[in-house]
Design a protein around this motif. Sequence first.
Motif, PDB file in Angstrom:
ATOM      1  N   THR A   9       0.831  -1.195   0.000  1.00  0.00           N
ATOM      2  CA  THR A   9       0.000   0.000   0.000  1.00  0.00           C
ATOM      3  C   THR A   9       0.869   1.250   0.000  1.00  0.00           C
ATOM      4  OG1 THR A   9      -1.649  -1.187   1.323  1.00  0.00           O
ATOM      5  CG2 THR A   9      -1.910   1.187   1.128  1.00  0.00           C
ATOM      6  N   LEU A  10       0.546   2.181  -0.902  1.00  0.00           N
ATOM      7  CA  LEU A  10       1.230   3.462  -0.990  1.00  0.00           C
ATOM      8  C   LEU A  10       0.262   4.572  -0.600  1.00  0.00           C
ATOM      9  CD1 LEU A  10       2.909   2.918  -4.474  1.00  0.00           C
ATOM     10  CD2 LEU A  10       3.902   2.443  -2.222  1.00  0.00           C
ATOM     11  N   GLU A  11       0.759   5.544   0.157  1.00  0.00           N
ATOM     12  CA  GLU A  11      -0.089   6.660   0.558  1.00  0.00           C
ATOM     13  C   GLU A  11      -0.086   7.740  -0.522  1.00  0.00           C
ATOM     14  OE1 GLU A  11       0.021   8.201   4.629  1.00  0.00           O
ATOM     15  OE2 GLU A  11       0.372  10.184   3.761  1.00  0.00           O
ATOM     16  N   VAL A  12      -1.282   8.215  -0.878  1.00  0.00           N
ATOM     17  CA  VAL A  12      -1.410   9.300  -1.849  1.00  0.00           C
ATOM     18  C   VAL A  12      -2.449  10.290  -1.335  1.00  0.00           C
ATOM     19  CG1 VAL A  12      -0.767   7.852  -3.808  1.00  0.00           C
ATOM     20  CG2 VAL A  12      -3.174   8.098  -3.212  1.00  0.00           C
ATOM     21  N   THR A  13      -2.242  11.558  -1.608  1.00  0.00           N
ATOM     22  CA  THR A  13      -3.228  12.553  -1.193  1.00  0.00           C
ATOM     23  C   THR A  13      -4.341  12.695  -2.214  1.00  0.00           C
ATOM     24  OG1 THR A  13      -1.858  14.293  -2.163  1.00  0.00           O
ATOM     25  CG2 THR A  13      -1.569  13.846   0.193  1.00  0.00           C
ATOM     26  N   SER A  14      -4.034  12.396  -3.479  1.00  0.00           N
ATOM     27  CA  SER A  14      -5.045  12.473  -4.536  1.00  0.00           C
ATOM     28  C   SER A  14      -5.021  11.187  -5.343  1.00  0.00           C
ATOM     29  CB  SER A  14      -4.769  13.673  -5.457  1.00  0.00           C
ATOM     30  OG  SER A  14      -5.614  13.640  -6.595  1.00  0.00           O
ATOM     31  N   LEU A  15      -6.032  10.383  -5.188  1.00  0.00           N
ATOM     32  CA  LEU A  15      -6.106   9.123  -5.929  1.00  0.00           C
ATOM     33  C   LEU A  15      -6.174   9.373  -7.436  1.00  0.00           C
ATOM     34  CD1 LEU A  15      -8.708   7.292  -3.657  1.00  0.00           C
ATOM     35  CD2 LEU A  15      -6.296   6.674  -3.911  1.00  0.00           C
ATOM     36  N   ASP A  16      -6.912  10.389  -7.837  1.00  0.00           N
ATOM     37  CA  ASP A  16      -7.108  10.635  -9.262  1.00  0.00           C
ATOM     38  C   ASP A  16      -5.841  11.092  -9.967  1.00  0.00           C
ATOM     39  OD1 ASP A  16      -9.745   9.909  -9.099  1.00  0.00           O
ATOM     40  OD2 ASP A  16     -10.495  11.949  -8.844  1.00  0.00           O
ATOM     41  N   SER A  17      -4.862  11.641  -9.222  1.00  0.00           N
ATOM     42  CA  SER A  17      -3.638  12.094  -9.865  1.00  0.00           C
ATOM     43  C   SER A  17      -2.594  10.990  -9.982  1.00  0.00           C
ATOM     44  CB  SER A  17      -3.039  13.279  -9.095  1.00  0.00           C
ATOM     45  OG  SER A  17      -2.609  12.884  -7.801  1.00  0.00           O
ATOM     46  N   VAL A  18      -2.708   9.952  -9.166  1.00  0.00           N
ATOM     47  CA  VAL A  18      -1.707   8.876  -9.160  1.00  0.00           C
ATOM     48  C   VAL A  18      -2.210   7.628  -9.868  1.00  0.00           C
ATOM     49  CG1 VAL A  18      -0.226   7.436  -7.703  1.00  0.00           C
ATOM     50  CG2 VAL A  18      -0.733   9.787  -7.017  1.00  0.00           C
ATOM     51  N   ALA A  19      -3.494   7.343  -9.742  1.00  0.00           N
ATOM     52  CA  ALA A  19      -4.045   6.109 -10.324  1.00  0.00           C
ATOM     53  C   ALA A  19      -3.780   5.967 -11.823  1.00  0.00           C
ATOM     54  CB  ALA A  19      -5.541   6.015 -10.035  1.00  0.00           C
ATOM     55  N   PRO A  20      -3.861   7.040 -12.641  1.00  0.00           N
ATOM     56  CA  PRO A  20      -3.609   6.859 -14.073  1.00  0.00           C
ATOM     57  C   PRO A  20      -2.210   6.346 -14.395  1.00  0.00           C
ATOM     58  CG  PRO A  20      -4.792   8.901 -13.700  1.00  0.00           C
ATOM     59  CD  PRO A  20      -4.385   8.389 -12.348  1.00  0.00           C
ATOM     60  N   PHE A  21      -1.226   6.693 -13.565  1.00  0.00           N
ATOM     61  CA  PHE A  21       0.125   6.174 -13.788  1.00  0.00           C
ATOM     62  C   PHE A  21       0.113   4.652 -13.757  1.00  0.00           C
ATOM     63  CE2 PHE A  21       3.966   4.400 -11.863  1.00  0.00           C
ATOM     64  CZ  PHE A  21       4.968   4.875 -12.694  1.00  0.00           C
ATOM     65  N   TYR A  22      -0.558   4.071 -12.796  1.00  0.00           N
ATOM     66  CA  TYR A  22      -0.566   2.610 -12.663  1.00  0.00           C
ATOM     67  C   TYR A  22      -1.531   1.952 -13.641  1.00  0.00           C
ATOM     68  CZ  TYR A  22       2.425   3.163  -8.662  1.00  0.00           C
ATOM     69  OH  TYR A  22       3.501   3.470  -7.861  1.00  0.00           O
ATOM     70  N   ARG A  23      -2.636   2.615 -13.907  1.00  0.00           N
ATOM     71  CA  ARG A  23      -3.623   2.020 -14.814  1.00  0.00           C
ATOM     72  C   ARG A  23      -3.194   2.131 -16.273  1.00  0.00           C
ATOM     73  NH1 ARG A  23      -7.699   4.761 -13.134  1.00  0.00           N
ATOM     74  NH2 ARG A  23      -7.574   6.377 -14.738  1.00  0.00           N
ATOM     75  N   GLU A  24      -2.628   3.283 -16.650  1.00  0.00           N
ATOM     76  CA  GLU A  24      -2.316   3.524 -18.063  1.00  0.00           C
ATOM     77  C   GLU A  24      -0.852   3.250 -18.392  1.00  0.00           C
ATOM     78  OE1 GLU A  24      -3.589   7.536 -18.664  1.00  0.00           O
ATOM     79  OE2 GLU A  24      -5.630   7.116 -17.955  1.00  0.00           O
ATOM     80  N   ARG A  25       0.067   3.692 -17.553  1.00  0.00           N
ATOM     81  CA  ARG A  25       1.482   3.510 -17.859  1.00  0.00           C
ATOM     82  C   ARG A  25       1.963   2.092 -17.566  1.00  0.00           C
ATOM     83  NH1 ARG A  25       2.841   7.538 -21.248  1.00  0.00           N
ATOM     84  NH2 ARG A  25       2.379   9.586 -20.375  1.00  0.00           N
ATOM     85  N   LEU A  26       1.515   1.530 -16.441  1.00  0.00           N
ATOM     86  CA  LEU A  26       1.949   0.178 -16.080  1.00  0.00           C
ATOM     87  C   LEU A  26       0.892  -0.878 -16.375  1.00  0.00           C
ATOM     88  CD1 LEU A  26       3.953   0.693 -12.764  1.00  0.00           C
ATOM     89  CD2 LEU A  26       4.688   0.914 -15.141  1.00  0.00           C
ATOM     90  N   SER A  27      -0.242  -0.458 -16.892  1.00  0.00           N
ATOM     91  CA  SER A  27      -1.293  -1.389 -17.357  1.00  0.00           C
ATOM     92  C   SER A  27      -1.785  -2.320 -16.260  1.00  0.00           C
ATOM     93  CB  SER A  27      -0.790  -2.206 -18.553  1.00  0.00           C
ATOM     94  OG  SER A  27      -0.366  -1.375 -19.605  1.00  0.00           O
ATOM     95  N   LEU A  28      -1.881  -1.830 -15.021  1.00  0.00           N
ATOM     96  CA  LEU A  28      -2.389  -2.667 -13.944  1.00  0.00           C
ATOM     97  C   LEU A  28      -3.914  -2.650 -13.955  1.00  0.00           C
ATOM     98  CD1 LEU A  28      -0.115  -1.774 -10.880  1.00  0.00           C
ATOM     99  CD2 LEU A  28       0.284  -3.433 -12.711  1.00  0.00           C
ATOM    100  N   PRO A  29      -4.563  -3.806 -13.998  1.00  0.00           N
ATOM    101  CA  PRO A  29      -6.027  -3.838 -13.965  1.00  0.00           C
ATOM    102  C   PRO A  29      -6.557  -3.340 -12.623  1.00  0.00           C
ATOM    103  CG  PRO A  29      -5.130  -5.915 -14.791  1.00  0.00           C
ATOM    104  CD  PRO A  29      -3.979  -5.148 -14.213  1.00  0.00           C
ATOM    105  N   LEU A  30      -7.577  -2.511 -12.669  1.00  0.00           N
ATOM    106  CA  LEU A  30      -8.200  -2.003 -11.457  1.00  0.00           C
ATOM    107  C   LEU A  30      -9.154  -3.055 -10.890  1.00  0.00           C
ATOM    108  CD1 LEU A  30      -8.657   0.434  -9.546  1.00  0.00           C
ATOM    109  CD2 LEU A  30     -10.501   1.134 -11.090  1.00  0.00           C
ATOM    110  N   ILE A  31      -8.964  -3.392  -9.609  1.00  0.00           N
ATOM    111  CA  ILE A  31      -9.828  -4.372  -8.946  1.00  0.00           C
ATOM    112  C   ILE A  31     -11.004  -3.683  -8.274  1.00  0.00           C
ATOM    113  CG2 ILE A  31      -9.956  -6.100  -7.107  1.00  0.00           C
ATOM    114  CD1 ILE A  31      -6.965  -6.605  -7.541  1.00  0.00           C
TER     115      ILE A  31
END
Length: 236
Positions: A9-31
């Motif tokens: 688990t990583l701490e983020v203050t804004s989910l919407d600003s960090v989530a695209p990096f993992y979803r789009e750049r690293l292609s991680l499927p969202l559960i």
Amino acid sequence: MLGDCRWLTLEVTSLDSVAPFYRERLSLPLIEATDRQYRFDAGGSSELRLRRPTAVPRGGLHTHYAFSCPADAYDAWWDRLDADFDLQEVDFGSMRSLYLYDPAGNCVEIAGADEPSGTAGRTLSGIFEVVFEVADLPASEQFYTALGFEVVDRGENRTRTRLTNGPLDIELWEPQLGLADARGGVHVDVGINAESPAAVADNVAERVTKREQLDDGAVRIRDPDGHYLTFVRSER
């Protein structure tokens, strides 16, 4: 006996600003996505979780961690990321690793550590390494070896140690800048598979700063440096 990484688990203050990096750049499927936390499939049995700091465990700050991938997928990952990121590479002889940073300042490593898949596609095999920042390295070594980890490497300057249980490496770093100026995470939240969660936690019962019994037999402890480890019954 301990198993592989169940989640980081990583701490983020804004989910919407960090989530695209993992979803789009690293292609991680969202559960799953909630107001507090996003959960991504990180390959293997691992999840990568992004969490807002609204309760404890909070998730790690500036955490260096590593995904593994098949050796023949490594070049595809480099080609995918090189145009948009200032990648750094280290050749360890047995594998190559690339390093980049996510929008929250976590140092992400992708290592061609697994056997070739034969497809050469961009795939990830799970999280196999997490770095913790610690205040007292010898004491932390004793804590993690009591849990079942084995020391496999120590830095020449004696400020870092790498431990393994086979599927998962945990590195213990005194405050410092490592490869790619990475830092060990603080108050990191990690889930680890275990055949007997309670028995693993019992091994360090006198040293933990907190212990909780969770659902389905899981046990969560907090180590002397404030890192949370949850031992989850291994899925059969």
